[in-house]
Scaffold this motif. Structure first.
Motif, PDB file in Angstrom:
ATOM      1  N   ILE A 174       1.007  -1.322  -0.011  1.00  0.00           N
ATOM      2  CA  ILE A 174      -0.073   0.033   0.108  1.00  0.00           C
ATOM      3  C   ILE A 174       0.872   1.395  -0.007  1.00  0.00           C
ATOM      4  N   VAL A 175       0.570   2.113  -0.968  1.00  0.00           N
ATOM      5  CA  VAL A 175       1.431   3.417  -1.016  1.00  0.00           C
ATOM      6  C   VAL A 175       0.652   4.725  -0.784  1.00  0.00           C
ATOM      7  N   ARG A 176       1.092   5.570  -0.047  1.00  0.00           N
ATOM      8  CA  ARG A 176       0.149   6.860   0.052  1.00  0.00           C
ATOM      9  C   ARG A 176       0.916   7.800  -0.657  1.00  0.00           C
TER      10      ARG A 176
ATOM     11  N   ASP B  93       0.847  -3.702  -7.198  1.00  0.00           N
ATOM     12  CA  ASP B  93       1.283  -5.225  -6.966  1.00  0.00           C
ATOM     13  C   ASP B  93       2.832  -5.268  -6.969  1.00  0.00           C
ATOM     14  N   ASP B  94       3.553  -6.466  -6.719  1.00  0.00           N
ATOM     15  CA  ASP B  94       4.784  -6.832  -6.314  1.00  0.00           C
ATOM     16  C   ASP B  94       5.874  -6.011  -7.317  1.00  0.00           C
ATOM     17  N   ALA B  95       5.360  -6.306  -8.802  1.00  0.00           N
ATOM     18  CA  ALA B  95       6.268  -5.900  -9.912  1.00  0.00           C
ATOM     19  C   ALA B  95       6.464  -4.382  -9.815  1.00  0.00           C
ATOM     20  N   VAL B  96       5.307  -3.838  -9.490  1.00  0.00           N
ATOM     21  CA  VAL B  96       5.280  -2.385  -9.393  1.00  0.00           C
ATOM     22  C   VAL B  96       6.027  -1.786  -8.160  1.00  0.00           C
ATOM     23  N   ALA B  97       5.987  -2.577  -7.038  1.00  0.00           N
ATOM     24  CA  ALA B  97       6.440  -2.082  -5.668  1.00  0.00           C
ATOM     25  C   ALA B  97       8.079  -1.990  -5.877  1.00  0.00           C
ATOM     26  N   ALA B  98       8.608  -3.010  -6.744  1.00  0.00           N
ATOM     27  CA  ALA B  98       9.931  -3.360  -6.986  1.00  0.00           C
ATOM     28  C   ALA B  98      10.761  -2.159  -7.840  1.00  0.00           C
ATOM     29  N   GLN B  99       9.771  -1.692  -8.972  1.00  0.00           N
ATOM     30  CA  GLN B  99      10.015  -0.669  -9.557  1.00  0.00           C
ATOM     31  C   GLN B  99      10.246   0.670  -8.655  1.00  0.00           C
TER      32      GLN B  99
ATOM     33  N   GLN C 283      -0.356   4.290 -10.877  1.00  0.00           N
ATOM     34  CA  GLN C 283      -1.158   3.244 -11.827  1.00  0.00           C
ATOM     35  C   GLN C 283      -1.583   2.233 -10.696  1.00  0.00           C
ATOM     36  N   GLY C 284      -1.340   2.338  -9.854  1.00  0.00           N
ATOM     37  CA  GLY C 284      -2.119   1.221  -8.875  1.00  0.00           C
ATOM     38  C   GLY C 284      -3.614   1.563  -8.552  1.00  0.00           C
ATOM     39  N   GLU C 285      -4.131   0.562  -7.673  1.00  0.00           N
ATOM     40  CA  GLU C 285      -5.453   0.822  -7.550  1.00  0.00           C
ATOM     41  C   GLU C 285      -5.689   1.515  -6.255  1.00  0.00           C
ATOM     42  N   PRO C 286      -6.799   2.468  -6.374  1.00  0.00           N
ATOM     43  CA  PRO C 286      -7.035   3.371  -5.282  1.00  0.00           C
ATOM     44  C   PRO C 286      -7.655   2.835  -4.070  1.00  0.00           C
ATOM     45  N   LEU C 287      -7.241   2.768  -2.856  1.00  0.00           N
ATOM     46  CA  LEU C 287      -7.719   1.992  -1.798  1.00  0.00           C
ATOM     47  C   LEU C 287      -9.231   2.825  -1.807  1.00  0.00           C
ATOM     48  N   PRO C 288     -10.253   2.148  -1.245  1.00  0.00           N
ATOM     49  CA  PRO C 288     -11.637   2.751  -0.937  1.00  0.00           C
ATOM     50  C   PRO C 288     -11.428   3.709   0.283  1.00  0.00           C
TER      51      PRO C 288
END
Lengths: 275, 91
Positions: free
Chosen positions: B2-4, B14-20, B53-58
């Motif tokens: 989770i990214v703010r 997801d993990d791939a994006v997290a690594a980037q 590009q991640g999915e916004p948290l509700p």
């Protein structure tokens, strides 16, 4: 390990700072229930604060909008003055009017940039305030559930979970408000400076009171200038001048020849010639 | 993960994006170290572009974030403050 930066990124460190803030706040309270109620109180205060923040930014944005309108009018007026001055053979006055118009235009460009910046700020804060509202509602429901259902020990864990999330949101929104306030204050100061500029007549006087010096000079020459214009127009009517486009205007506006002549001069011929 | 993004809300990546993100974060870190505003803007811009590009948290989630990315127009000074507690308004 403490001294090396590589394993501890910026993103991670920022999140740890937020978490330590939350933990400190949690540690201050002995009774879990007290924590919940106190936190909820703070959340409501924060909601009010962010709404005020949105209103402040909107006020600032509207002020800039008003100034943009004013300067737009100024710019149009200066252009007309330049045209009138040229028409009266006063190239020096026309040049002065055009140079003021240029400075008005550059103010306008600045204001436009500020305007869109504030607009972006307002949108972000509005969204943040809506998000916080939902989170605060969620927190309130959860706090009641926690109070009713769990033993003190269980409650503490549940509270920590609910608290750290909302605390991060509060820290974030608190900073966003702070940033918006800083930007708004800067822009208020600049808006004040532009108001002074407008009031001093350095750019213009849109209202006409007091008359600015370019207009005063034009008015002073008024009578003589108008006679010259009239002569030109008459010459045109008699077919001996270089102003054939005035013919149609004179036919239409026989009642007020002077003003009709001045305003029609700016427009292309309307095709009366062929009729 | 989770990214703010400060001022924008939370997203799940997801993990791939997290690594980037972690790779780009190293550039951000270096820019802050060198006091290089231009490099910071570039690194931050790249980070934000990926993270968004991640999915916004509700909005009704109360989850804390794993990582927090500074706000879009942050300066080197502001990022420094974020790292030292000064820049935070207590919640």
């Amino acid at each position: 390990m403490k001294g090396t930066y590589a394993p501890m990124s910026v993103m991670k460190r920022v999140s740890l700072i937020f978490k330590s803030k939350a933990n400190k706040a949690l540690d201050r309270m002995e009774d879990p229930r007290e924590t919940l109620d106190y936190s909820y109180q703070r959340q409501l205060e924060m909601l009010q604060k962010v709404r005020r923040g949105v209103a402040d930014v909107a006020t600032s944005r509207k002020r800039i909008e008003l100034q943009m309108n004013q300067i737009n009018q100024t710019s149009g007026k200066l252009e007309k003055q330049a045209r009138d001055a040229l028409g009266a053979g006063r190239e020096d006055l026309a040049r002065e009017a055009l140079s003021r118009r240029q400075s008005a235009q550059s103010q306008l460009t600045d204001l436009q940039a500020q305007y869109s910046q504030l607009q972006g700020e307002e949108e972000k804060l509005t969204l943040a305030s809506q998000r916080l509202q939902v989170k605060v509602d969620t927190f309130r429901t959860r706090k009641e559930t926690i109070k009713a259902t769990y033993t003190a020990a269980e409650a503490q864990t549940r509270i920590n979970e609910a608290f750290s999330g909302i605390s991060e949101e509060m820290g974030d929104i608190g900073m966003a408000i702070q940033r918006a306030e800083d930007k708004t204050a800067q822009m208020q100061a600049r808006a004040g400076a532009i108001d002074e500029l407008l009031a001093s007549g350095a750019l213009e006087d849109a209202s006409g009171v007091p008359r600015d010096d370019i207009q005063a000079e034009l008015d002073r020459m008024g009578a003589g200038g108008n006679i010259d214009l009239e002569l030109e127009r008459l010459k045109g009517e008699l077919g001996q001048g270089e102003a054939p486009k005035e013919i149609g205007a004179a036919a239409d506006g026989a009642g007020q020849p002077a003003t009709a002549g001045a305003s029609e001069a700016a427009e292309p011929p309307k095709g009366d010639d062929g009729a | 993960m989770i990214v703010r993004i400060l001022g924008e809300g939370q997203l799940r990546v997801d993990d791939a994006v997290a690594a980037q993100l972690h790779a780009l974060d190293a550039d951000l870190e270096a820019a802050v170290e060198r006091n290089d505003q231009a490099a910071l803007e570039q690194a931050l811009g790249a980070l934000l572009e990926r993270a968004r590009q991640g999915e916004p948290l509700p909005p009704d989630s109360l989850e804390p974030s794993d990582v927090i990315i500074p706000h879009e127009d942050a300066t080197v000074d502001e990022v420094r403050k974020l790292l030292t507690d000064e820049g935070l308004i207590p919640g």
